[in-house]
Design a protein around this motif. Structure first.
Motif, PDB file in Angstrom:
ATOM      1  N   ASP A  29       0.837  -1.205   0.000  1.00 23.71           N
ATOM      2  CA  ASP A  29       0.000   0.000   0.000  1.00 23.71           C
ATOM      3  C   ASP A  29       0.875   1.259   0.000  1.00 23.71           C
ATOM      4  O   ASP A  29       0.576   2.232  -0.695  1.00 23.71           O
ATOM      5  N   SER A  33       0.621   3.291  -3.380  1.00 27.67           N
ATOM      6  CA  SER A  33      -0.034   4.606  -3.313  1.00 27.67           C
ATOM      7  C   SER A  33       0.920   5.728  -3.716  1.00 27.67           C
ATOM      8  O   SER A  33       0.514   6.668  -4.414  1.00 27.67           O
ATOM      9  N   CYS A 130      -4.458   3.267  -0.994  1.00 26.29           N
ATOM     10  CA  CYS A 130      -4.693   3.236  -2.451  1.00 26.29           C
ATOM     11  C   CYS A 130      -6.164   3.469  -2.795  1.00 26.29           C
ATOM     12  O   CYS A 130      -6.467   4.017  -3.856  1.00 26.29           O
ATOM     13  N   LEU A 152      -2.286   0.944  -7.769  1.00 21.65           N
ATOM     14  CA  LEU A 152      -3.395   1.065  -6.818  1.00 21.65           C
ATOM     15  C   LEU A 152      -3.948  -0.310  -6.433  1.00 21.65           C
ATOM     16  O   LEU A 152      -4.241  -0.581  -5.260  1.00 21.65           O
ATOM     17  N   GLY A 155      -1.880  -2.099  -3.739  1.00 21.81           N
ATOM     18  CA  GLY A 155      -2.128  -1.655  -2.365  1.00 21.81           C
ATOM     19  C   GLY A 155      -3.422  -2.211  -1.813  1.00 21.81           C
ATOM     20  O   GLY A 155      -3.495  -2.644  -0.654  1.00 21.81           O
TER      21      GLY A 155
END
Ligand code: AMP
Ligand code: MN
Ligand code: MN
Length: 314
Positions: A29, A33, A130, A152, A155
């Motif tokens: 994550d 992110s 995310c 994304l 995550g």
């Protein structure tokens, strides 16, 4: 100070030279992110640089633009007009904190993040940072390319244990569905994330051999000494192997990363382990939390087992 996602987006729109960071001991994550946000900001014509003050487990190196992440060198300064901190409060940034005096925008999903001294957008129901960055893309009018979607999705997948944990909501799956529409290959990401080195599997075997039960088998713990832990770069997933024991409410793993530096991971089926972690100087979520104990492995085990026992009594 708490702000809205719209306000967070306004601050980003007003900035031009942006430093992005996330926590040390970065997970999917944290890396997903930051990489997604960096690409979004670059597509909007802004300069964006990621700094993470740690090594990153190999499984995440295949993520798009991973090679652009930098680790700060001692005494380095970076010219920025905004620092965006993702997936953590500002106490887990290592030396990145000293890179700039730019104002901090913090975006996170941890209940233990109180946002002291920064502008914070926190959404504790979000399964992953995310998930929030996905919504931020809409606010910023940024296009989600297949590369951004891959970051994304990584995550989301890692913070939900591939959509199995209690933080998996309808919204989480709706975002995942949208990301697949944007070009993600879920099987490619799973294969990358699941892959382990031989040393890691041997490490898992050593950890399982150390299994100890406490409090009438309600607590299961494993330890990894430094000699074993230094042979591989991640213990991701180890704790899940003992969390499944039918009598267990709290599972923990203590990893001696260096002498007198023990990383603690906790998972729970009921007890709020974020409170236990916070008491010991760490943080996290109700069912997944962690901290670092600067003591010997034996002492760390004593401190942790006592703190878990106290939580059962309350
Ligand atoms: P982990 O066991 O490393 O997967 O971490 C579980 C959760 O606890 C994650 O959400 C982490 O961000 C959080 N966490 C782990 N270690 C710490 C720490 N030292 N301080 C604050 N939060 C932590
Ligand atoms: Mn994280
Ligand atoms: Mn997270």
């Amino acid at each position: 100070m708490l702000i809205t996602l719209k306000e967070a987006a306004e601050k980003i729109k007003a900035a031009n030279k942006i430093l992005i960071t996330a926590h040390v001991q970065p997970d999917g994550d944290a890396i997903g992110s930051t990489l997604a946000l960096m690409q979004m900001l670059q597509s909007l014509g802004k300069s964006a640089q990621i700094f993470i003050d740690d090594t990153v487990r190999k499984n995440l190196h295949a993520l798009p633009h991973f090679e652009e992440i930098r680790r700060p060198v001692d005494g380095e300064k970076f010219d920025a007009d905004l620092m965006i901190v993702l997936d953590t409060s500002i106490d887990r940034l290592g030396n990145v904190k000293n890179l700039t005096d730019a104002p901090i925008l913090n975006i996170d999903h941890h209940v233990t993040n109180k946002g002291e001294g920064v502008e914070l957008y926190v959404e504790t129901k979000a399964a992953a940072t995310c998930e929030i960055v996905f919504k931020l893309a809409r606010e910023l009018d940024a296009t989600i390319t297949p590369e951004i979607a891959t970051c994304l999705y990584t995550g989301l997948a890692t913070d939900t244990g591939f959509f199995q944990f209690s933080n998996t909501r309808a919204e989480t799956l709706a975002v995942a569905s949208e990301l697949i529409r944007c070009g993600v290959s879920p099987n490619f990401i799973s294969e990358q994330l699941e892959s382990k080195s031989l040393a890691e599997v041997r490490g898992l075997s050593a950890a399982l051999n150390s299994l100890k039960m406490f409090y009438g088998d309600k607590v299961a713990g494993m330890i990894l000494d430094h000699a074993t832990a230094k042979t591989f770069d991640s213990t991701e997933g180890f704790i899940d192997e003992i969390r499944v024991i039918e009598t267990v409410d709290v599972a923990f793993l203590i990893t001696e990363k260096a002498p007198n530096f023990c990383r603690v991971s906790m998972r729970s089926k009921g007890v709020d382990v974020s409170k236990i972690a916070a008491k010991l100087g760490g943080g996290g979520h109700i069912r997944a939390a962690g901290c670092t104990l600067k003591t010997t492995l034996d002492e760390a085990e004593k401190i942790l087992v006592a703190a878990i026992g106290e939580a059962f009594n309350n």
